[in-house]
Design an enzyme around this catalytic site. Structure first.
Site, mmCIF file in Angstrom:
data_model
loop_
_atom_site.group_PDB
_atom_site.id
_atom_site.type_symbol
_atom_site.label_atom_id
_atom_site.label_comp_id
_atom_site.label_asym_id
_atom_site.label_seq_id
_atom_site.Cartn_x
_atom_site.Cartn_y
_atom_site.Cartn_z
ATOM 1 N N GLN A 279 -12.648 -10.607 19.966
ATOM 2 C CA GLN A 279 -13.987 -11.139 19.722
ATOM 3 C C GLN A 279 -15.066 -10.062 19.849
ATOM 4 O O GLN A 279 -14.843 -8.980 20.394
ATOM 5 C CB GLN A 279 -14.282 -12.268 20.716
ATOM 6 C CG GLN A 279 -13.463 -13.523 20.481
ATOM 7 C CD GLN A 279 -13.811 -14.612 21.471
ATOM 8 O OE1 GLN A 279 -13.011 -14.963 22.317
ATOM 9 N NE2 GLN A 279 -15.012 -15.161 21.359
ATOM 10 N N HIS A 280 -16.240 -10.409 19.351
ATOM 11 C CA HIS A 280 -17.507 -9.700 19.598
ATOM 12 C C HIS A 280 -17.695 -8.371 18.879
ATOM 13 O O HIS A 280 -18.807 -7.890 18.761
ATOM 14 C CB HIS A 280 -17.722 -9.427 21.101
ATOM 15 C CG HIS A 280 -17.682 -10.612 21.989
ATOM 16 N ND1 HIS A 280 -18.450 -11.732 21.784
ATOM 17 C CD2 HIS A 280 -16.942 -10.866 23.106
ATOM 18 C CE1 HIS A 280 -18.214 -12.616 22.743
ATOM 19 N NE2 HIS A 280 -17.288 -12.131 23.544
ATOM 20 N N ASP B 299 -9.751 -14.388 19.429
ATOM 21 C CA ASP B 299 -8.464 -14.449 20.117
ATOM 22 C C ASP B 299 -8.369 -15.586 21.129
ATOM 23 O O ASP B 299 -7.324 -16.243 21.233
ATOM 24 C CB ASP B 299 -8.117 -13.105 20.763
ATOM 25 C CG ASP B 299 -9.230 -12.535 21.634
ATOM 26 O OD1 ASP B 299 -10.260 -13.210 21.857
ATOM 27 O OD2 ASP B 299 -9.054 -11.388 22.086
#
Length: 481
Positions: free
Chosen positions: A81-82, A239
């Site tokens: 992520q991110h 995820d």
């Protein structure tokens, strides 16, 4: 055709360190073929990766799957992520991706919080308070420190978006991963134009948010892919949302994931908004919510301590009053982006094994501190804590979680839950089923349940005391060079 009861689907887990691919029988959940390939992450002040490495790793992992990948009817990508992926007009990376554990944007996180109404505004608007891991802070950092790169950017993607886009030729994301950017409004489930304008990001650069169950596209005609042209591509997701699908989570079931980062989360039917910033109010990949707390330092940090001590990671010893806070990469929970590791209570008779146990205790303490905030009235207090991730099978991790949580712990036998969740999502777009129901049909959460032991309140109180007393020291920037 492979000997399978149903159509084959591919689930992908593109994590921080490697990309894994599973070919799964959609009818039974049986894993037909697997592949894995590594990628690299920079060291030093930043954490960066070249997105093209993810693509090369995906192609290699699929190649290892052999003919089964060619027979797949659908594919889905779960990803870290991110991360901020910036692409030029040709779809090539402008620069390496800034990853979730790159904490250089901590000043931008603080400034954005202050400039746009404070923590309460952000929690109510996006579900989360900006932290250095969030994509919006990374874009603000890039615009400030590398304005030429920001100006050259014609598309902004998350890691899973990048891989899905390479498969389909289209710019798409999903609500689960979009909810970790800081520019997706959880109340309206749309990009937040006020926040985007504030950070100078044109919404036209962002991918379309695909609805749960919607087909994101089909595999384009390309010579470098071991898929048939026209293979369905599911929305994919971050995820943690993929792992929640992989476990077939029902609302209120608590999860602790032990990986490079540590997380605690549960599915909720209520939209979360924690102005303290401890709990991130993420969306899940189905239409519910996934309140989550994350630490930056988990298995990698504890393994590093074991290496420094010259010990095997299981060589822990009990009976210690030493405290070790393994904040080797700064920390997100508690929010101490400038922190480094801290050792307190060292004595002549302290052993290396006791120091290692203290590292485990420090890592687990942070996660358990956030667990009660993650769980809401949906939670079943008697339900076992589902322990997943790379550390979940380690005896030292299991015993530390048992001792400090006081809860029963269940360790699912299924190993690649992110990839399995992605596969369940791929199966869902084929059959129209809820992907969590697919995973429950596959019985992915099955595994031994470890009986609870008395909670070690003394250790928990000692760590909390050291953390409180050392706060000014932990907040002080250290030289990272």
């Amino acid at each position: 055709m492979s000997e399978a009861e149903g159509p084959l689907v591919v689930g992908v887990d593109s994590s921080t360190q490697s990309t894994k691919a599973l070919v799964v029988d959609a009818a039974t959940g049986r894993i037909v073929a697997t592949g894995q390939a590594p990628h690299t992450v920079s060291s030093g002040a930043g954490r960066e990766s070249d997105p093209r490495q993810w693509w090369d790793a995906l192609c290699e992992a699929l190649r290892q799957c052999g003919e089964a990948a060619h027979e797949a009817a659908a594919v889905s990508v779960g990803g870290q992520q991110h991360g901020l992926v910036t692409l030029d007009e040709r779809g090539e990376p402008v620069r390496p991706a800034l990853l979730w554990n790159d904490v250089r944007s901590a000043p931008q996180a603080r400034r954005l919080t202050e400039e746009l109404g404070g923590a309460k505004f952000w929690a109510e608007r996006t579900g989360s308070v900006p932290a250095a891991s969030f994509t919006v802070t990374k874009w603000a950092w890039l615009a400030e420190h590398e304005p030429e790169a920001a100006r050259a950017t014609k598309a902004v993607r998350l890691p899973h978006d990048y891989l899905t886009g390479r498969l389909t030729g289209q710019g798409t994301t999903d609500r689960g991963d979009a909810s970790g950017t800081g520019w997706w409004a959880s109340g309206t489930e749309a990009y937040d134009e006020e926040i985007l304008a504030h950070v100078g990001l044109d919404p036209a650069l962002l991918p379309r948010v695909v609805r749960p169950g919607e087909v994101a596209g089909t595999v384009r005609d390309s010579h470098d892919l071991p898929f048939s042209k026209g293979t369905l591509v599911a929305p994919g997701t971050g995820d943690n949302a993929a792992a929640a699908l992989g476990l077939g989570l029902r609302p209120g079931m608590p999860v602790m994931s032990l990986g490079t980062s540590g997380t605690v989360y549960a599915v909720s039917q209520r939209r979360p908004a924690d102005p303290s910033g401890t709990v991130a109010g993420f969306a899940d990949a189905r239409g519910d919510w996934l309140p989550l707390a994350c630490t930056l330092n988990c298995t990698l940090a504890v393994d590093r301590v074991a290496t420094l001590l010259g010990l095997d990671r299981e060589a822990v010893e009990p009976g210690t009053a030493v405290t070790l806070l393994p904040f080797l990469d700064g920390e997100r929970t508690p929010n101490l982006p400038n922190a480094s590791g801290l050792l307190h209570g060292l004595r002549h008779d302290t052993t290396a094994g006791q120091l290692l146990q203290a590292a485990y205790d420090g890592a687990v303490h942070s996660l358990l501190g956030a667990l009660d905030l993650v769980l809401d009235q949906d939670a079943d207090p008697s339900a076992p804590l589902l322990l997943i991730g790379g550390g979940a099978r380690g005896a030292a991790w299991q015993q530390t979680v048992l001792r400090l949580s006081g809860r029963p712990v269940q360790v699912p036998e299924a190993k690649e839950l992110v990839a399995l969740g992605a596969a369940a999502q791929a199966a869902g777009v084929l059959t129209g089923e809820d992907p969590a129901a697919v995973a429950r049909r596959w019985n992915t959460a099955a595994g031994p349940v470890l009986d609870p032991v008395e909670r070690d309140e003394e250790t928990l109180a000692r760590i909390a005391g050291v953390l409180s007393d050392a706060a000014p020291l932990l907040e002080r920037p250290t030289d990272t060079h």
